[in-house]
Motif scaffolding. Structure first.
Motif, PDB file in Angstrom:
ATOM      1  N   ALA A   1       0.840  -1.193   0.000  1.00  0.00           N
ATOM      2  CA  ALA A   1       0.000   0.000   0.000  1.00  0.00           C
ATOM      3  C   ALA A   1       0.877   1.245   0.000  1.00  0.00           C
ATOM      4  CB  ALA A   1      -0.908  -0.007   1.225  1.00  0.00           C
ATOM      5  N   ILE A   2       0.220   2.388  -0.164  1.00  0.00           N
ATOM      6  CA  ILE A   2       0.935   3.661  -0.256  1.00  0.00           C
ATOM      7  C   ILE A   2       0.589   4.521   0.957  1.00  0.00           C
ATOM      8  CG2 ILE A   2       1.251   5.740  -1.676  1.00  0.00           C
ATOM      9  CD1 ILE A   2       0.473   4.001  -4.094  1.00  0.00           C
ATOM     10  N   ALA A   3       1.615   5.156   1.498  1.00  0.00           N
ATOM     11  CA  ALA A   3       1.414   6.056   2.632  1.00  0.00           C
ATOM     12  C   ALA A   3       1.994   7.423   2.275  1.00  0.00           C
ATOM     13  CB  ALA A   3       2.083   5.501   3.880  1.00  0.00           C
ATOM     14  N   GLY A   4       1.644   8.435   3.081  1.00  0.00           N
ATOM     15  CA  GLY A   4       2.080   9.793   2.764  1.00  0.00           C
ATOM     16  C   GLY A   4       3.160  10.330   3.691  1.00  0.00           C
ATOM     17  N   ASN A   5       3.556   9.534   4.708  1.00  0.00           N
ATOM     18  CA  ASN A   5       4.570  10.011   5.643  1.00  0.00           C
ATOM     19  C   ASN A   5       5.187   8.801   6.338  1.00  0.00           C
ATOM     20  OD1 ASN A   5       5.278  10.760   8.622  1.00  0.00           O
ATOM     21  ND2 ASN A   5       5.379  12.685   7.507  1.00  0.00           N
ATOM     22  N   ALA A   6       6.497   8.668   6.214  1.00  0.00           N
ATOM     23  CA  ALA A   6       7.170   7.451   6.680  1.00  0.00           C
ATOM     24  C   ALA A   6       7.072   7.280   8.192  1.00  0.00           C
ATOM     25  CB  ALA A   6       8.630   7.472   6.245  1.00  0.00           C
ATOM     26  N   LYS A   7       7.357   8.334   8.930  1.00  0.00           N
ATOM     27  CA  LYS A   7       7.386   8.215  10.388  1.00  0.00           C
ATOM     28  C   LYS A   7       5.993   7.887  10.944  1.00  0.00           C
ATOM     29  CE  LYS A   7       8.333  10.799  14.618  1.00  0.00           C
ATOM     30  NZ  LYS A   7       7.878   9.638  15.338  1.00  0.00           N
ATOM     31  N   ARG A   8       4.992   8.571  10.425  1.00  0.00           N
ATOM     32  CA  ARG A   8       3.620   8.341  10.893  1.00  0.00           C
ATOM     33  C   ARG A   8       3.186   6.905  10.587  1.00  0.00           C
ATOM     34  NH1 ARG A   8      -0.389  12.230   7.954  1.00  0.00           N
ATOM     35  NH2 ARG A   8      -0.056  10.685   6.314  1.00  0.00           N
TER      36      ARG A   8
ATOM     37  N   PHE B   1       5.054   1.844   0.646  1.00  0.00           N
ATOM     38  CA  PHE B   1       5.907   2.890   0.095  1.00  0.00           C
ATOM     39  C   PHE B   1       5.398   4.198   0.689  1.00  0.00           C
ATOM     40  CE2 PHE B   1       5.931  -0.149  -3.629  1.00  0.00           C
ATOM     41  CZ  PHE B   1       7.214  -0.605  -3.405  1.00  0.00           C
ATOM     42  N   PRO B   2       6.105   4.773   1.639  1.00  0.00           N
ATOM     43  CA  PRO B   2       5.676   6.068   2.146  1.00  0.00           C
ATOM     44  C   PRO B   2       6.304   7.181   1.309  1.00  0.00           C
ATOM     45  CG  PRO B   2       7.178   4.945   3.689  1.00  0.00           C
ATOM     46  CD  PRO B   2       7.262   4.235   2.379  1.00  0.00           C
ATOM     47  N   TRP B   3       5.513   7.741   0.404  1.00  0.00           N
ATOM     48  CA  TRP B   3       5.986   8.866  -0.409  1.00  0.00           C
ATOM     49  C   TRP B   3       5.600  10.146   0.310  1.00  0.00           C
ATOM     50  CZ3 TRP B   3       4.494   4.903  -4.249  1.00  0.00           C
ATOM     51  CH2 TRP B   3       5.612   4.495  -5.043  1.00  0.00           C
ATOM     52  N   GLU B   4       6.599  10.881   0.777  1.00  0.00           N
ATOM     53  CA  GLU B   4       6.334  12.045   1.623  1.00  0.00           C
ATOM     54  C   GLU B   4       5.441  13.057   0.908  1.00  0.00           C
ATOM     55  OE1 GLU B   4       7.457  12.173   4.908  1.00  0.00           O
ATOM     56  OE2 GLU B   4       8.024  10.126   4.363  1.00  0.00           O
ATOM     57  N   GLY B   5       4.318  13.373   1.547  1.00  0.00           N
ATOM     58  CA  GLY B   5       3.453  14.432   1.051  1.00  0.00           C
ATOM     59  C   GLY B   5       2.647  14.098  -0.193  1.00  0.00           C
ATOM     60  N   ILE B   6       2.630  12.838  -0.601  1.00  0.00           N
ATOM     61  CA  ILE B   6       1.849  12.471  -1.787  1.00  0.00           C
ATOM     62  C   ILE B   6       0.359  12.708  -1.526  1.00  0.00           C
ATOM     63  CG2 ILE B   6       1.548  10.040  -1.137  1.00  0.00           C
ATOM     64  CD1 ILE B   6       1.974   9.232  -4.011  1.00  0.00           C
ATOM     65  N   ASN B   7      -0.387  13.026  -2.579  1.00  0.00           N
ATOM     66  CA  ASN B   7      -1.826  13.280  -2.430  1.00  0.00           C
ATOM     67  C   ASN B   7      -2.558  12.026  -1.961  1.00  0.00           C
ATOM     68  OD1 ASN B   7      -1.741  15.930  -3.313  1.00  0.00           O
ATOM     69  ND2 ASN B   7      -1.984  15.332  -5.459  1.00  0.00           N
ATOM     70  N   PRO B   8      -3.666  12.244  -1.256  1.00  0.00           N
ATOM     71  CA  PRO B   8      -4.473  11.076  -0.888  1.00  0.00           C
ATOM     72  C   PRO B   8      -5.082  10.423  -2.126  1.00  0.00           C
ATOM     73  CG  PRO B   8      -5.351  13.092   0.136  1.00  0.00           C
ATOM     74  CD  PRO B   8      -4.214  13.505  -0.739  1.00  0.00           C
ATOM     75  N   GLY B   9      -5.182   9.119  -2.102  1.00  0.00           N
ATOM     76  CA  GLY B   9      -5.863   8.406  -3.177  1.00  0.00           C
ATOM     77  C   GLY B   9      -7.329   8.226  -2.848  1.00  0.00           C
ATOM     78  N   ARG B  10      -7.984   7.393  -3.630  1.00  0.00           N
ATOM     79  CA  ARG B  10      -9.410   7.135  -3.374  1.00  0.00           C
ATOM     80  C   ARG B  10      -9.689   5.672  -3.638  1.00  0.00           C
ATOM     81  NH1 ARG B  10     -13.065  10.169  -7.339  1.00  0.00           N
ATOM     82  NH2 ARG B  10     -12.867   8.233  -8.512  1.00  0.00           N
ATOM     83  N   ASN B  11     -10.308   5.031  -2.673  1.00  0.00           N
ATOM     84  CA  ASN B  11     -10.711   3.653  -2.894  1.00  0.00           C
ATOM     85  C   ASN B  11     -11.790   3.596  -3.959  1.00  0.00           C
ATOM     86  OD1 ASN B  11      -9.318   1.674  -1.557  1.00  0.00           O
ATOM     87  ND2 ASN B  11     -10.549   1.791   0.321  1.00  0.00           N
ATOM     88  N   GLY B  12     -11.765   2.576  -4.764  1.00  0.00           N
ATOM     89  CA  GLY B  12     -12.798   2.454  -5.785  1.00  0.00           C
ATOM     90  C   GLY B  12     -12.630   1.164  -6.548  1.00  0.00           C
ATOM     91  N   ALA B  13     -13.354   1.068  -7.652  1.00  0.00           N
ATOM     92  CA  ALA B  13     -13.346  -0.169  -8.432  1.00  0.00           C
ATOM     93  C   ALA B  13     -11.967  -0.416  -9.036  1.00  0.00           C
ATOM     94  CB  ALA B  13     -14.396  -0.080  -9.528  1.00  0.00           C
ATOM     95  N   GLY B  14     -11.620  -1.695  -9.149  1.00  0.00           N
ATOM     96  CA  GLY B  14     -10.343  -2.072  -9.730  1.00  0.00           C
ATOM     97  C   GLY B  14      -9.215  -2.046  -8.725  1.00  0.00           C
ATOM     98  N   MET B  15      -9.564  -2.195  -7.459  1.00  0.00           N
ATOM     99  CA  MET B  15      -8.567  -2.123  -6.380  1.00  0.00           C
ATOM    100  C   MET B  15      -8.863  -3.148  -5.294  1.00  0.00           C
ATOM    101  SD  MET B  15      -8.110   1.708  -5.125  1.00  0.00           S
ATOM    102  CE  MET B  15      -6.912   2.787  -5.826  1.00  0.00           C
TER     103      MET B  15
END
Ligand code: ZN
Length: 310
Positions: A13-20, A64-78
């Motif tokens: 999965a993808i995260a937006g901040n490594a420490k958090r 993968f914590p990509w610092e400050g990356i935009n939030p995604g959205r759950n939806g079809a195809g995931m």
């Protein structure tokens, strides 16, 4: 049995901040950080692996914590929801624990089994389920989370799809799963090749918008095989079904293939070998930064670019 898919290997999965991200999974949920490495395609970004004591397949959630990356959205195809199994009676503990950390949760049931659902700090959807069938996997314990409560590893993962048909066919015809239960628009598939992390749920929702893959969403789910000979047998099988699939990729801790199933979810198949103790002993898993050999000469520079975890 040995040449079959052995349930889930890991979910990424993808995260937006490594420490958090690290704090949440290790401290609040009590996962073991079993490997601290970097994204092999982007070495200034961490790749964390959280799992049980031995980092066993079927327990591994990676980020993968990509610092400050935009939030995604759950939806079809995931893969939209990750369910962990917890011991019978443990949900009370987890409800109290989540309250302590001001994390909202909902109580409910999936296919007749009690569960709570909540989100990680990026909005990733997590579920803790008390399965009726005992789950005897070894756990990782912390000062605050004893073995009576610790997560056992994955129970199931839910794929949200506009139409379940083509994906069901992949699960059944190519990966050896069988339809086990059905309730409304939820279809549960199981493989009898293994006892745990052996389920995949499909939630069929024709009106669901497409998901956006960014922070708080899953990037792919990986199925487990015993070794790379069997991995390559699956490669042939998937190719002959007319699907595209990558060559074998060396991920240092396992070998991988990736293919996109017709419903849009990125599937991976990953091996048990060589496993997470290939470059550090069991007692020290996750303690130090491990780099793939191509990046070892640039260690000092990489370490200076990685975000601070303290
Ligand atoms: Zn993966």
């Amino acid at each position: 049995m040995e040449n079959k898919i052995l349930g889930l290997h890991h979910i990424t999965a993808i995260a937006g901040n490594a420490k958090r991200n690290l704090d949440f999974y290790t401290r609040i949920l009590g996962q073991r950080l079993v490997k601290k490495t970097v994204n092999f395609d982007d070495p200034k970004t961490y790749h964390f692996y959280f799992g049980n004591e031995g980092g066993e397949p079927g327990t591994l959630l990676t980020f993968f914590p990509w610092e400050g990356i935009n939030p995604g959205r759950n939806g079809a195809g995931m893969a939209t929801h990750i369910a962990y199994s917890v011991p019978q009676g443990a949900l009370e503990f987890w409800k109290n624990r989540l309250k302590t950390f001001n994390i909202d949760y909902k109580e409910g049931e999936i296919l007749g089994e009690k569960m709570i659902s909540f989100q990680d700090p990026d909005g990733l959807e997590l579920e803790f389920v008390e399965p009726k069938k005992p789950d005897n996997r070894k756990v990782w314990t912390t000062e605050e989370i004893s073995s009576d409560f610790a997560t056992k590893g994955f129970y199931t993962t839910t794929l949200t799809l506009n139409n379940a048909d083509a994906t069901s066919k992949v699960l059944i015809d190519l990966l050896g799963y069988q339809l086990q239960q059905e309730d409304g628009n939820r279809y549960r598939f199981a493989t009898d090749a293994i006892e745990t992390a052996n389920l995949i749920d499909i939630l069929e929702d024709p009106s669901a918008g497409r998901g956006i893959n960014s922070a708080g969403t899953n990037h792919h789910i990986a199925f487990r095989v015993k070794n790379d000979d069997i991995l390559m047998e699956f490669r042939e099988k998937i190719l002959s079904a007319g699907l595209n699939i990558t060559p074998k990729i060396d991920r240092d801790y396992f070998y991988s293939l990736y293919f996109r199933e017709p419903g849009g979810v990125l599937f991976e198949i990953a091996t048990d070998n060589p496993g997470f103790t290939v470059d550090e002993p069991l007692e020290e898993l996750g303690n130090s930064l491990k780099l793939p050999k191509q990046y070892e000469p640039a260690r000092t520079q990489i370490e200076s670019l990685l975000p601070d975890l303290n």
